[in-house]
Write a protein that holds these residues in place. Structure first.
Motif, PDB file in Angstrom:
ATOM      1  N   LYS A   6       0.919  -1.345   0.010  1.00 42.70           N
ATOM      2  CA  LYS A   6      -0.061   0.097   0.075  1.00 42.70           C
ATOM      3  C   LYS A   6       0.822   1.147  -0.016  1.00 42.70           C
ATOM      4  O   LYS A   6       1.817   1.182   0.532  1.00 42.70           O
ATOM      5  CB  LYS A   6      -0.935  -0.046   1.089  1.00 42.70           C
ATOM      6  CG  LYS A   6      -1.948  -1.011   1.182  1.00 42.70           C
ATOM      7  CD  LYS A   6      -2.830  -1.025   0.213  1.00 42.70           C
ATOM      8  CE  LYS A   6      -4.100  -2.081   0.062  1.00 42.70           C
ATOM      9  NZ  LYS A   6      -4.789  -2.205  -1.149  1.00 42.70           N
ATOM     10  N   CYS A   7       0.407   1.960  -0.799  1.00 45.49           N
ATOM     11  CA  CYS A   7       0.860   3.353  -0.665  1.00 45.49           C
ATOM     12  C   CYS A   7       1.313   4.073   0.689  1.00 45.49           C
ATOM     13  O   CYS A   7       0.181   4.328   1.228  1.00 45.49           O
ATOM     14  CB  CYS A   7       0.351   4.461  -1.829  1.00 45.49           C
ATOM     15  SG  CYS A   7       1.199   6.125  -1.941  1.00 45.49           S
ATOM     16  N   TYR A   9       1.244   7.085   1.258  1.00 48.80           N
ATOM     17  CA  TYR A   9       0.708   8.523   1.201  1.00 48.80           C
ATOM     18  C   TYR A   9      -0.862   8.469   1.145  1.00 48.80           C
ATOM     19  O   TYR A   9      -1.608   9.121   1.587  1.00 48.80           O
ATOM     20  CB  TYR A   9       1.386   9.515   0.125  1.00 48.80           C
ATOM     21  CG  TYR A   9       2.835   9.465   0.589  1.00 48.80           C
ATOM     22  CD1 TYR A   9       3.368  10.004   1.595  1.00 48.80           C
ATOM     23  CD2 TYR A   9       3.955   9.169  -0.479  1.00 48.80           C
ATOM     24  CE1 TYR A   9       4.604   9.990   1.800  1.00 48.80           C
ATOM     25  CE2 TYR A   9       4.919   9.200  -0.475  1.00 48.80           C
ATOM     26  CZ  TYR A   9       5.614   9.745   0.944  1.00 48.80           C
ATOM     27  OH  TYR A   9       6.829   9.867   1.054  1.00 48.80           O
ATOM     28  N   CYS A  10      -1.412   7.689   0.311  1.00 50.10           N
ATOM     29  CA  CYS A  10      -2.862   7.616  -0.147  1.00 50.10           C
ATOM     30  C   CYS A  10      -3.356   6.253   0.165  1.00 50.10           C
ATOM     31  O   CYS A  10      -4.710   6.173   0.107  1.00 50.10           O
ATOM     32  CB  CYS A  10      -3.144   8.173  -1.485  1.00 50.10           C
ATOM     33  SG  CYS A  10      -2.650   6.942  -2.869  1.00 50.10           S
ATOM     34  N   ALA A  12      -3.398   3.525  -1.847  1.00 50.41           N
ATOM     35  CA  ALA A  12      -3.665   2.824  -2.876  1.00 50.41           C
ATOM     36  C   ALA A  12      -2.594   1.748  -3.328  1.00 50.41           C
ATOM     37  O   ALA A  12      -1.426   1.607  -2.433  1.00 50.41           O
ATOM     38  CB  ALA A  12      -3.658   3.683  -4.109  1.00 50.41           C
ATOM     39  N   CYS A  31       2.658   4.236  -7.196  1.00 49.62           N
ATOM     40  CA  CYS A  31       1.469   4.126  -6.529  1.00 49.62           C
ATOM     41  C   CYS A  31       0.466   4.182  -7.955  1.00 49.62           C
ATOM     42  O   CYS A  31       0.521   5.032  -8.807  1.00 49.62           O
ATOM     43  CB  CYS A  31       1.315   5.448  -5.699  1.00 49.62           C
ATOM     44  SG  CYS A  31      -0.675   5.637  -5.320  1.00 49.62           S
ATOM     45  N   ASN A  33      -2.120   5.798  -8.309  1.00 47.91           N
ATOM     46  CA  ASN A  33      -2.724   7.063  -8.418  1.00 47.91           C
ATOM     47  C   ASN A  33      -1.778   8.134  -8.716  1.00 47.91           C
ATOM     48  O   ASN A  33      -1.862   9.398  -9.033  1.00 47.91           O
ATOM     49  CB  ASN A  33      -3.243   7.507  -7.256  1.00 47.91           C
ATOM     50  CG  ASN A  33      -4.558   6.847  -6.666  1.00 47.91           C
ATOM     51  OD1 ASN A  33      -5.266   6.337  -7.771  1.00 47.91           O
ATOM     52  ND2 ASN A  33      -4.715   6.658  -5.379  1.00 47.91           N
ATOM     53  N   THR A  51      -3.558  11.832  -8.404  1.00 42.79           N
ATOM     54  CA  THR A  51      -3.742  12.309  -7.016  1.00 42.79           C
ATOM     55  C   THR A  51      -2.619  12.014  -5.848  1.00 42.79           C
ATOM     56  O   THR A  51      -2.779  12.082  -4.866  1.00 42.79           O
ATOM     57  CB  THR A  51      -5.134  11.726  -6.403  1.00 42.79           C
ATOM     58  OG1 THR A  51      -5.152  10.432  -6.593  1.00 42.79           O
ATOM     59  CG2 THR A  51      -6.244  12.069  -7.282  1.00 42.79           C
ATOM     60  N   CYS A  52      -1.707  11.308  -6.342  1.00 47.39           N
ATOM     61  CA  CYS A  52      -0.528  10.811  -5.782  1.00 47.39           C
ATOM     62  C   CYS A  52       0.609  10.969  -6.490  1.00 47.39           C
ATOM     63  O   CYS A  52       0.842  11.283  -7.447  1.00 47.39           O
ATOM     64  CB  CYS A  52      -0.583   9.339  -5.124  1.00 47.39           C
ATOM     65  SG  CYS A  52       0.565   9.033  -3.920  1.00 47.39           S
ATOM     66  N   LYS A 104       8.605  12.022   0.293  1.00 47.93           N
ATOM     67  CA  LYS A 104       7.502  12.972  -0.665  1.00 47.93           C
ATOM     68  C   LYS A 104       8.199  13.225  -1.915  1.00 47.93           C
ATOM     69  O   LYS A 104       7.716  13.318  -2.860  1.00 47.93           O
ATOM     70  CB  LYS A 104       6.786  13.954   0.264  1.00 47.93           C
ATOM     71  CG  LYS A 104       5.404  13.615   0.864  1.00 47.93           C
ATOM     72  CD  LYS A 104       4.314  13.515   0.113  1.00 47.93           C
ATOM     73  CE  LYS A 104       3.127  13.762   0.838  1.00 47.93           C
ATOM     74  NZ  LYS A 104       2.053  12.994   0.153  1.00 47.93           N
TER      75      LYS A 104
END
Length: 123
Positions: A6-7, A9-10, A12, A31, A33, A51-52, A104
């Motif tokens: 899983k990411c 940050y988000c 996904a 990711c 996304n 979105t990521c 990030k």
């Protein structure tokens, strides 16, 4: 293409894909996304529906003489928040171990100040 975890940050799925560049095969861990495409000026940019931004290339640590950041290392990073990587000095002079974490801005970073405990290396 395989799902690695899983990411950070988000949440996904992070997937692994192979692609060729400059005659070499490289893996990209990204990711679902974090989509990129070439725009009209030939720049490789995130798409409007991205979105990521989580993306890591398997050759991220080449400057420290680590040829590849493996799928297993990426899986451990996604599951535990960090992984231990083996790096090498210039001209193959010695090896050393450091923690790698999600970042990030760069996808993945090395924690230079943290020492890896010897007992952790055997696990």
């Amino acid at each position: 293409m395989s799902i690695l975890g899983k990411c950070p940050y988000c949440g996904a799925n992070v997937i692994s894909r192979k692609f060729n560049t400059k005659g070499k095969t490289i893996k990209l861990y990204s990711c679902e996304n974090a989509k990129k495409e070439y725009d009209e000026s030939e720049q490789y940019v995130f798409t409007a529906d991205s979105t990521c931004t989580f993306r890591v290339y398997s050759n991220a640590f080449l400057r420290w003489n680590k040829k590849s950041f493996s799928e297993n290392e990426m899986k451990r990073l996604l599951k535990e928040g960090q992984t231990i990587v083996r790096l090498h000095g210039r001209k193959g002079s010695g090896e050393y171990f450091k923690y790698a974490i999600a970042d990030k801005e760069y996808g993945v970073s090395i924690l230079w100040e943290e020492e890896v405990k010897k007992e952790l290396l055997s696990s």
